[in-house]
Every structure is written in structure tokens, then in C-alpha cells.
Design a protein around this motif. Sequence first.
Motif, mmCIF file in Angstrom:
data_model
loop_
_atom_site.group_PDB
_atom_site.id
_atom_site.type_symbol
_atom_site.label_atom_id
_atom_site.label_comp_id
_atom_site.label_asym_id
_atom_site.label_seq_id
_atom_site.Cartn_x
_atom_site.Cartn_y
_atom_site.Cartn_z
ATOM 1 N N ILE A 126 -12.801 -3.508 4.858
ATOM 2 C CA ILE A 126 -11.884 -3.346 3.732
ATOM 3 C C ILE A 126 -12.525 -2.465 2.656
ATOM 4 C CG2 ILE A 126 -10.628 -4.581 1.920
ATOM 5 C CD1 ILE A 126 -10.303 -6.901 3.808
ATOM 6 N N SER A 167 -6.342 3.877 3.697
ATOM 7 C CA SER A 167 -7.446 2.925 3.726
ATOM 8 C C SER A 167 -6.955 1.650 4.394
ATOM 9 C CB SER A 167 -7.976 2.620 2.324
ATOM 10 O OG SER A 167 -6.979 2.006 1.560
ATOM 11 N N TRP A 168 -7.883 0.894 4.900
ATOM 12 C CA TRP A 168 -7.535 -0.324 5.626
ATOM 13 C C TRP A 168 -7.489 -1.497 4.666
ATOM 14 C CZ3 TRP A 168 -5.520 -3.298 9.051
ATOM 15 C CH2 TRP A 168 -6.000 -4.599 9.248
ATOM 16 N N ASN A 169 -6.382 -2.184 4.609
ATOM 17 C CA ASN A 169 -6.354 -3.518 4.026
ATOM 18 C C ASN A 169 -5.286 -4.302 4.763
ATOM 19 O OD1 ASN A 169 -3.734 -3.561 2.516
ATOM 20 N ND2 ASN A 169 -4.717 -1.866 1.444
ATOM 21 N N GLU A 207 -7.542 6.039 -4.944
ATOM 22 C CA GLU A 207 -7.819 7.097 -3.954
ATOM 23 C C GLU A 207 -6.716 8.154 -3.932
ATOM 24 O OE1 GLU A 207 -10.704 5.042 -0.646
ATOM 25 O OE2 GLU A 207 -8.551 4.964 -0.257
ATOM 26 N N VAL A 244 -1.535 -3.287 4.875
ATOM 27 C CA VAL A 244 -1.269 -1.858 5.025
ATOM 28 C C VAL A 244 0.051 -1.583 5.741
ATOM 29 C CG1 VAL A 244 -2.507 -1.490 7.201
ATOM 30 C CG2 VAL A 244 -2.427 0.335 5.498
ATOM 31 N N ALA A 262 0.804 -1.216 0.000
ATOM 32 C CA ALA A 262 0.000 0.000 0.000
ATOM 33 C C ALA A 262 0.846 1.279 0.000
ATOM 34 C CB ALA A 262 -0.947 -0.019 1.200
ATOM 35 N N TYR A 280 -9.664 2.827 11.733
ATOM 36 C CA TYR A 280 -10.459 2.891 10.501
ATOM 37 C C TYR A 280 -11.907 2.485 10.777
ATOM 38 C CZ TYR A 280 -11.087 2.905 5.453
ATOM 39 O OH TYR A 280 -11.489 3.212 4.175
#
Lengths: 374, 308
Positions: free
Chosen positions: B119, B219-221, A239, B224, A209, B58
Amino acid sequence: MTRQPSVSRRRLLRTTAAGAALGLAAPFGPRQARAAGTTIGFIYVGAKDDYGYNQAHAKGAAALKGMKGITVIEEEKVPETVDVQKTMESMINLDGATLLFPTSFGYFDPHMLAMAKKFPRIQFRHCGGLWTADKHPPNTGSYFGYIGQGQYLNGIAAGHATKSRKIGFVAAKPIPQVLLNINSFLLGARAVDPAITCQVIFTGEWSLAVKEAEAVNALIDQGVDVVTCHVDSPKVVVETSARRGAFVCGYHADQAALAPAKYLTGAEWNWANVYKMYVEKLLAGQTLPNFTRGGLADGFIKMSPLGPAVSDAARKQFEATLADMMKGSFAVVKGPLKNNKGDVVVSSGQAFVETAIELESMNYLVEGVIGSTS
Amino acid sequence: MDAGDIGWWGVPIAIVGGAIRVSTPFLFVSLGETITERSGRINLGLEGTLVFGAMTAYAVTVVTLSPWLGVLAAMAAGTLFGLFHGWICKFPRVNDIAIGIALMLLGTGLAFFFGKPFIQPSAPDLPAISLGWWSDIPQVRAALQINVLFLIGAALALFLWWAFRTTRIGLVLRVVGDSSDAARAMGLNPDTVRLLATAAGGALAAIGGAYLTLYYPGSWNEGVSSGQGLMAVALVIFARWNPLGCFAAALLFGGAGALGPALQSVGVTQGYYLFYAAPYVLTLVVMILTSSPGRALAGAPGELTVAK
């Protein structure tokens, strides 16, 4: 190489537990315990709701769940290591799966091939592997979609949207499918304006990420104003691009919801068609094809609806090209074409339509792409 | 978007920007770990705390739409993880490193489990301050979009450096970290001090996680963190248990991480795997140059299991 034990740990645990519970000895293995019907196993490298590659496959798998006599089992976040062999083995031994879909690129060689030799009566179909009859076992095979067509259409939308004539591509690894996507994206944009260049940044991994976000920032700092990608989960790229004010083309699945104003279009998989085809053949008792490919015309891939920022001129060219592709035999890669080191890679008059097998061993970036394959 | 062609200037701008953008999680985790290690304990579980904090922040933000509530929730979760580690470690013959590894796996596992439904949704971001108003160059402006948490982290590094040296709490922490016997002679309970120090470390590490999911990449994954919490723990040794050193090391790691993409974007495209390895090569070189077989690392708290 050490010999793998013929009974997996999970199978051993399960058989002993079942034996203890029923007061029976080992002969009653999992095969007897399995319910009637066909069990199909799906293996994903990441989370199955990742807005990307794995989500696209999981949607395809979900389409099978309503079919009569079919049980779908899934395992996510399986690394491309010997772990996937263990997963396959336990799906076969423990759950009685007879058809397996290991969906990630790195599962093919050596993991799936090793399992296919060990279980010659189980069918394996891999997404994206380059299956050849003389090299690989007959119970294996591969399927893939000509998503390069989708990236070419992405390129057309990007070519109309860019003002700086620089478009960008965040890529994971320089494997043939990724290179074809990068080249198609640029060639699509050059169908609009031959002065456009495409800057590519390789992150080195399918899902990183922070590095993907850094790559987008670096591209936009260099004046890139339309970005697309080939990583497992495009969410971060979409994003971050939108936050920096750049347009973005999606990949794998529809990401329009993440950047409604900046999303131009996207190249999406439509795996439900492919998986249904395999299962219908399986239920009818037919042999499964070893090598399956298809593009827009076959319903293997589809495009996201065009976003609000797409101009009328862009829409016209996009739709005209799409209609051409639907007729089949559309050549994205055609001569004369040089690679970005100046060597001729496709000679004049030569054209590779989407079905051309040569495209699946692509090892070059075309002229106009700034980047390197190593 | 009327970006001029800045060519090679993109590289230093990207390194500065990257240092600011990427360093914050390293900074918070390493500051937290410094507090813990100064009290004489190692908490290797901060990677788990970081990931769990990232998920918690999140998730709470998605539900409440307030990123600051998310940060607070992450801090609470991080405190719990820290208290748990500190509580187990007070029992005799418990190895703090082993417990840390267990907590790391527990934290990431729990985060993946509870994080499943989060997610897909998008959450509002933490605010950023534009410090690039003086420049006409959009790239500079973008690089100087500075998140509030980064500024808080920088101030915290300065504060901790001062507090370790001059406040009573800092002195207590250092005494406990250097010699349990001396601390007991002073009437201090080392276990309580370490419990609180580990809790504080956990809370800070969780803020680092909140930064990841609420600002950058935002963003959450499940991928991350990709090991940033572990690297930050190593940074503490690199920084010689000095909060200001942590700040410098975090900036260095952030900037080095931006080098790979930035060089590719200006056309240096060969050998990018090598550029990506730059931060680690750098760490190795510094560690080799500054270590000595004859003595313990300068600045290492005496009670630390690795320094004994």
C-alpha cells in the motif's frame, strides 16, 4: 428493532472451543482467560497504512504498545454499519477490552452509542463525535483536534504558491469537520490575497480512488494550481496533482514522500499524545474526560515540514501565523463573514477561537468557496 | 501552469478525457467476459480477478521496477483464476454463477492479504502517448494523454469483433456457446473450449486491474476497484455480447463517471449525488427500453445459464 442476542457468535464459538479443550463447562468465560493488564481496542474504517486518516490513528495506537500492562488490539476495514457493533462486542467479550476507540466518523451514532448502553462499564471514546453530557451516556466521550488550524496554514502556503488565484479542495462528504477545513483553507489563502477562490468537489465517499483522481483532473482543468483534500487516503490526490503539475498540501499524515517537489506542507494528526493521555489516566485510576479537544498548541496536530517550493515570503507568514496559533485563542473564523450564498454567518466583531463549540456544527461554505453543501 | 479559463468547455473535455482515462478497466473486463460468455459460461468472479490482478501488477512492478512485467504477472494470475473457474465448472451440476461469486470473494481476499505491504511503496507507471500535440490548450493535452493499454484494448475490441465472425476459433467458441450438443456432434469438447475461454477472460480482466494500479489512479489500495469489475460484467449484457459494443459501453461509463466532478468544477454544485448515479440510471433505462418479456435478449449465447 429486534433484540440483539446477548452472546455474540465469536464469543459463543470461543467459549465452546475453550470449554471443549479444557473439558470444562461454560462458566469459565473469556474474562477468566484474559491476562492481567488493560486491553484497549482500536477500530479503523480502512487499512491502517493508507497514508491518511487510519494511518494517523494506527501510529497513535502504536505509541501505546510499549507501555507496561497495556495490550492494544486493532481491527481494520470495519464498515460503518452494524459490523462495527459486532467488532466492539467481540473486543469486549472476547478480548476483554475495557477502553475502545472507534475512530471513524460514522461509528458514533447509532453504533457506539448502542454499545455504550449495552456495556455501561466499558469506556468508549470516539474521534470527532460531538459529545454532549445531556444526550449521550457517561461512559462515552469524544476527542478531536483543531485541524482547521492546520488547513488555515495550508491555505497560507497555497495562497503564496497559486498563480491563477484558484485553489482546489477534494472533499468526501459535507459534514461540519470537512466544511470547517474547506473554509479554513480558503480563509488562510485569503489572508495572503483576498481575491483567491477555492473550488470544492465532493466525491460522496471517504475512499473512492478513481473519483478522487477525476476530481483532481476536473479542478486542474479549471485552472486550479494548488490542491488539498479531506478524504481518508490522500495518496491518490497527492500523486495525481503532482503528475498534472499542481502544488499540493497534505492532510492526515505526511505525504511529502509522494510528491517531494510539489508538496508545500500538510496538516497532520498527532494522536500519540492524545492516546497516551487517556491511558495514563486509566492506569492512574482517574476518570477519563468525556470531551477532549486540542490544537497545535496542545500537540494534537502538527504541520509537515515546508517543501522546497515554498517561497521566503510564504515561509515568513506561515511561521508568524504558526507562532500566533501556538499562543492559543487564534480565531480562523471571524466576522464579518458571509457564506457563499451571500448571507451573513458571522457578524462583525464576532470571532470563533478554535475551541468554540459552534465550529463543530458548521453547515456553510464561506464566501469565496465555490461549491454547495448538498 | 498557465491554464486559461475554459469554463463550460471543461465539461465536454472532462467527459472525453474521463471516458479515455476511466474506461480501460471496464473495457478489458468486459472483453474478457464476452469471450467467456460467448463460450456459454458466466464468470462473475472477474471483480476478484481484477483486484488480484491490480495487486499483482503493482507488487511485481514495485519489486522489479518494470510495469510491463507487472502486466504480464497480472495476466498470469488472471489466467490461473480463469483456469480454476473453468476447471470447477466442468463438473456436473456445478453452478457457474455461484463459483464466480466464490472466486470474487477469494480474489479480493487474497489480494488484500498479499497486498498489505504494497500500500505504501510507489511504483513506476505505464507509459502514455500524448495525442494532444496539435492543441495549445493544456486541458486538451491532458485529456489526450492516452495510455498504451487503452489503445491495445481498442484494437483488441476490433480484433475480437472480426475474429468472432470470421475465424475458425471464433466459430468454435460460438458453436460451443450456442449449443453443446451441436459442438459435440462436430467433435468438439465444450469443457475444454470453455476452460480456455474462461482463462482468456481472466487474463484480460487482470490487465484491467493492472491499468488501475499502474496508470490511473496509479496506486494500490484496497478500495481501488470499488466494484468496477462487477459493473463491467453487467456491461457485457448491455453491449449484447458484441466486442465493439463493449468498447462503446466502456467509453460511455467512463464519460458518465467524469460528469459529476466536472459539473462541480464549473459551479453546478447542487445534487452531485444524482450526477454520480448517472451511469447506473443510464444502464437501467437502456435495459428497460431494450428488454422484452417475450424473448431472450438478442445476441445472448444459447448455453448461458441466464438465457436458458
